[in-house]
Design a protein around this motif. Structure first.
Motif, PDB file in Angstrom:
ATOM      1  N   ALA A   1      45.282  46.001   8.907  1.00 14.15           N
ATOM      2  CA  ALA A   1      44.125  45.171   8.402  1.00 14.15           C
ATOM      3  C   ALA A   1      44.112  45.420   6.920  1.00 14.15           C
ATOM      4  O   ALA A   1      43.722  44.292   6.277  1.00 14.15           O
ATOM      5  N   GLU A   2      44.076  46.545   6.403  1.00 11.34           N
ATOM      6  CA  GLU A   2      43.915  46.853   5.123  1.00 11.34           C
ATOM      7  C   GLU A   2      45.157  46.119   4.333  1.00 11.34           C
ATOM      8  O   GLU A   2      45.099  45.623   3.208  1.00 11.34           O
ATOM      9  N   LEU A   3      46.305  46.145   4.699  1.00  6.59           N
ATOM     10  CA  LEU A   3      47.402  45.469   4.342  1.00  6.59           C
ATOM     11  C   LEU A   3      47.235  43.872   4.082  1.00  6.59           C
ATOM     12  O   LEU A   3      47.609  43.366   3.170  1.00  6.59           O
ATOM     13  N   ASP A   4      46.775  43.507   5.274  1.00  2.00           N
ATOM     14  CA  ASP A   4      46.417  42.276   5.571  1.00  2.00           C
ATOM     15  C   ASP A   4      45.633  41.745   4.405  1.00  2.00           C
ATOM     16  O   ASP A   4      45.788  40.697   3.687  1.00  2.00           O
ATOM     17  N   ALA A   5      44.569  42.275   4.174  1.00  2.00           N
ATOM     18  CA  ALA A   5      43.659  41.856   3.219  1.00  2.00           C
ATOM     19  C   ALA A   5      44.220  41.998   1.694  1.00  2.00           C
ATOM     20  O   ALA A   5      44.052  40.861   1.060  1.00  2.00           O
ATOM     21  N   ARG A   6      45.006  43.047   1.306  1.00  2.00           N
ATOM     22  CA  ARG A   6      45.750  42.907   0.142  1.00  2.00           C
ATOM     23  C   ARG A   6      46.676  41.788  -0.003  1.00  2.00           C
ATOM     24  O   ARG A   6      46.703  41.237  -1.006  1.00  2.00           O
ATOM     25  N   ILE A   7      47.549  41.699   1.132  1.00  2.00           N
ATOM     26  CA  ILE A   7      48.491  40.494   0.856  1.00  2.00           C
ATOM     27  C   ILE A   7      47.942  39.144   0.855  1.00  2.00           C
ATOM     28  O   ILE A   7      48.303  38.557   0.019  1.00  2.00           O
ATOM     29  N   ARG A   8      46.664  39.062   1.608  1.00  2.00           N
ATOM     30  CA  ARG A   8      46.144  37.653   1.596  1.00  2.00           C
ATOM     31  C   ARG A   8      45.712  37.456   0.023  1.00  2.00           C
ATOM     32  O   ARG A   8      45.732  36.378  -0.479  1.00  2.00           O
ATOM     33  N   GLU A   9      44.974  38.537  -0.586  1.00  2.00           N
ATOM     34  CA  GLU A   9      44.193  38.299  -1.854  1.00  2.00           C
ATOM     35  C   GLU A   9      45.655  38.222  -2.948  1.00  2.00           C
ATOM     36  O   GLU A   9      45.442  36.834  -3.764  1.00  2.00           O
ATOM     37  N   MET A  10      46.652  38.870  -2.741  1.00  2.00           N
ATOM     38  CA  MET A  10      47.889  38.308  -3.616  1.00  2.00           C
ATOM     39  C   MET A  10      48.561  37.016  -3.513  1.00  2.00           C
ATOM     40  O   MET A  10      48.856  36.303  -4.284  1.00  2.00           O
ATOM     41  N   GLN A  11      48.365  36.745  -2.303  1.00  2.00           N
ATOM     42  CA  GLN A  11      49.030  35.318  -1.815  1.00  2.00           C
ATOM     43  C   GLN A  11      48.085  34.229  -2.379  1.00  2.00           C
ATOM     44  O   GLN A  11      48.551  33.162  -2.813  1.00  2.00           O
ATOM     45  N   ALA A  12      46.784  34.415  -2.648  1.00  2.00           N
ATOM     46  CA  ALA A  12      46.062  33.414  -3.203  1.00  2.00           C
ATOM     47  C   ALA A  12      46.023  33.283  -4.547  1.00  2.00           C
ATOM     48  O   ALA A  12      46.307  32.358  -5.355  1.00  2.00           O
ATOM     49  N   MET A  13      46.375  34.500  -5.128  1.00  2.00           N
ATOM     50  CA  MET A  13      46.696  34.369  -6.771  1.00  2.00           C
ATOM     51  C   MET A  13      47.992  33.730  -6.757  1.00  2.00           C
ATOM     52  O   MET A  13      48.109  32.990  -7.734  1.00  2.00           O
ATOM     53  N   GLN A  14      49.088  34.021  -5.955  1.00  2.00           N
ATOM     54  CA  GLN A  14      50.398  33.415  -6.069  1.00  2.00           C
ATOM     55  C   GLN A  14      50.094  31.858  -5.936  1.00  2.00           C
ATOM     56  O   GLN A  14      50.832  31.190  -6.819  1.00  2.00           O
ATOM     57  N   ARG A  15      49.201  31.431  -5.027  1.00  2.00           N
ATOM     58  CA  ARG A  15      49.136  29.811  -4.886  1.00  2.00           C
ATOM     59  C   ARG A  15      48.496  29.327  -6.145  1.00  2.00           C
ATOM     60  O   ARG A  15      49.145  28.465  -6.759  1.00  2.00           O
ATOM     61  N   SER A  16      47.583  30.230  -6.461  1.00  2.00           N
ATOM     62  CA  SER A  16      46.985  29.462  -7.878  1.00  2.00           C
ATOM     63  C   SER A  16      47.993  29.415  -8.704  1.00  2.00           C
ATOM     64  O   SER A  16      48.144  28.507  -9.699  1.00  2.00           O
ATOM     65  N   LEU A  17      48.802  30.536  -9.034  1.00  2.00           N
ATOM     66  CA  LEU A  17      49.895  30.769 -10.031  1.00  2.00           C
ATOM     67  C   LEU A  17      50.783  29.630 -10.008  1.00  2.00           C
ATOM     68  O   LEU A  17      51.319  28.898 -10.902  1.00  2.00           O
ATOM     69  N   GLU A  18      51.346  29.452  -8.862  1.00  2.00           N
ATOM     70  CA  GLU A  18      52.442  28.141  -8.728  1.00  2.00           C
ATOM     71  C   GLU A  18      51.832  27.162  -8.972  1.00  2.00           C
ATOM     72  O   GLU A  18      52.898  26.255  -9.689  1.00  2.00           O
ATOM     73  N   ALA A  19      50.543  26.569  -8.563  1.00  2.00           N
ATOM     74  CA  ALA A  19      50.235  25.371  -8.804  1.00  2.00           C
ATOM     75  C   ALA A  19      50.283  25.042 -10.319  1.00  2.00           C
ATOM     76  O   ALA A  19      50.706  24.223 -10.840  1.00  2.00           O
TER      77      ALA A  19
END
Lengths: 149, 149
Positions: free
Chosen positions: B107-125
């Motif tokens: 769950a901990e990894l999941d939370a961190r992964i999601r956070e980074m994926q959100a950053m990634q999506r913003s950056l990619e846009a």
DNA sequence: CTTGACCTTGCCATCATGGGAAGCCCGAAG
DNA sequence: CTTCGGGCTTCCCATGATGGCAAGGTCAAG
């Protein structure tokens, strides 16, 4: 003449559009602690001071702090934010450089995400095979202990 | 009588199956630095010592170090590893507890992964809308500067 | 005995952040 | 004018896991 002693000088500065560190923090989401830190490492220039040594921030300073805060939210480390600030303040910049920084950050995030996903897959496989009851037998511990089985 | 001065004592210990910290490091993938560190924070018990104060590790100690190394590779923080070691050494453990730790780590990894994926999506846009040429106009900087456009 | 590799401890650095103490300052209320 | 709460200042410490370096002792081979 109105040249008075420098006592009520903070109020005066505020009337002229300056903000003390608490206000700056509230308006930029950057903690006072971190504002001082950013100053100490040179990410932002030394703040103006009142006679009583209170830091003063202009609206431009707040703008800069908001920029930093948004960049942090995108995961950029301080060193990269320095470069971004430099490009932001450079009218002759190439947008290619900015995009390059963004792409590098995307790649960085990608690497970390992949690493964590690999951990997750391993953990899920292990947790899946574990009964998770009152018995002591546990494939998770067996794996950590190196029992390849 | 064979009671000699404690000089060639390391060699003797090695013959009895002990390892100095360099060997322990080589056989467990845990750096000597980190082995000492783990000892200092109490994750592993204080190592035995030769008369010359060199640390000595038994095979059981190496086993423990390998366990720690594997747990680190799964992203477990030291505090969780302490618990895992406790369960490992507890014959009366419930595998449910172990699985619970693994699930929490997932769950901990999941939370961190999601956070980074959100950053990634913003950056990619942002990167997607940036020309990335010699011109200074750049939606990435505009966004960081708060130009909602 | 010399030499090079290894061990010891201890301190500093990383990266970004928070916590707390000691002391000064400001503004408002009495 | 005095007082008091809260805000500001600086400085030090802690996090988590790791690396690096320096000074000094030790071991093993030549």
């Amino acid at each position: 003449m109105a040249t008075r002693t420098p006592r009520p000088e903070l109020a005066e500065a505020r009337e002229r559009g300056f903000h003390n560190i608490g206000e700056a923090s509230g308006q930029t989401q950057v903690s006072a602690k971190m504002i001082r830190h950013y100053e100490s490492i040179g990410l932002i220039p030394p703040a103006a001071r009142t006679f009583a040594n209170y830091r003063l921030y202009s609206d431009a300073d707040l703008h800069r702090l908001r920029f930093i805060h948004r960049a942090r939210n995108l995961g950029f480390p301080i060193k990269q934010i320095e470069k971004l600030l430099g490009l932001w303040n450079d009218p002759g910049r190439n947008s290619a450089e900015v995009r390059q920084l963004a792409r590098a950050q995307i790649a960085e995030l990608d690497a970390r995400i992949r690493e964590m996903q690999a951990m997750q897959r391993s953990l899920e496989a292990l947790a899946h095979h574990c009964h998770g009851d009152e018995r002591p037998e546990c494939p998770i511990l067996d794996d950590l202990a190196g029992i390849v089985a």
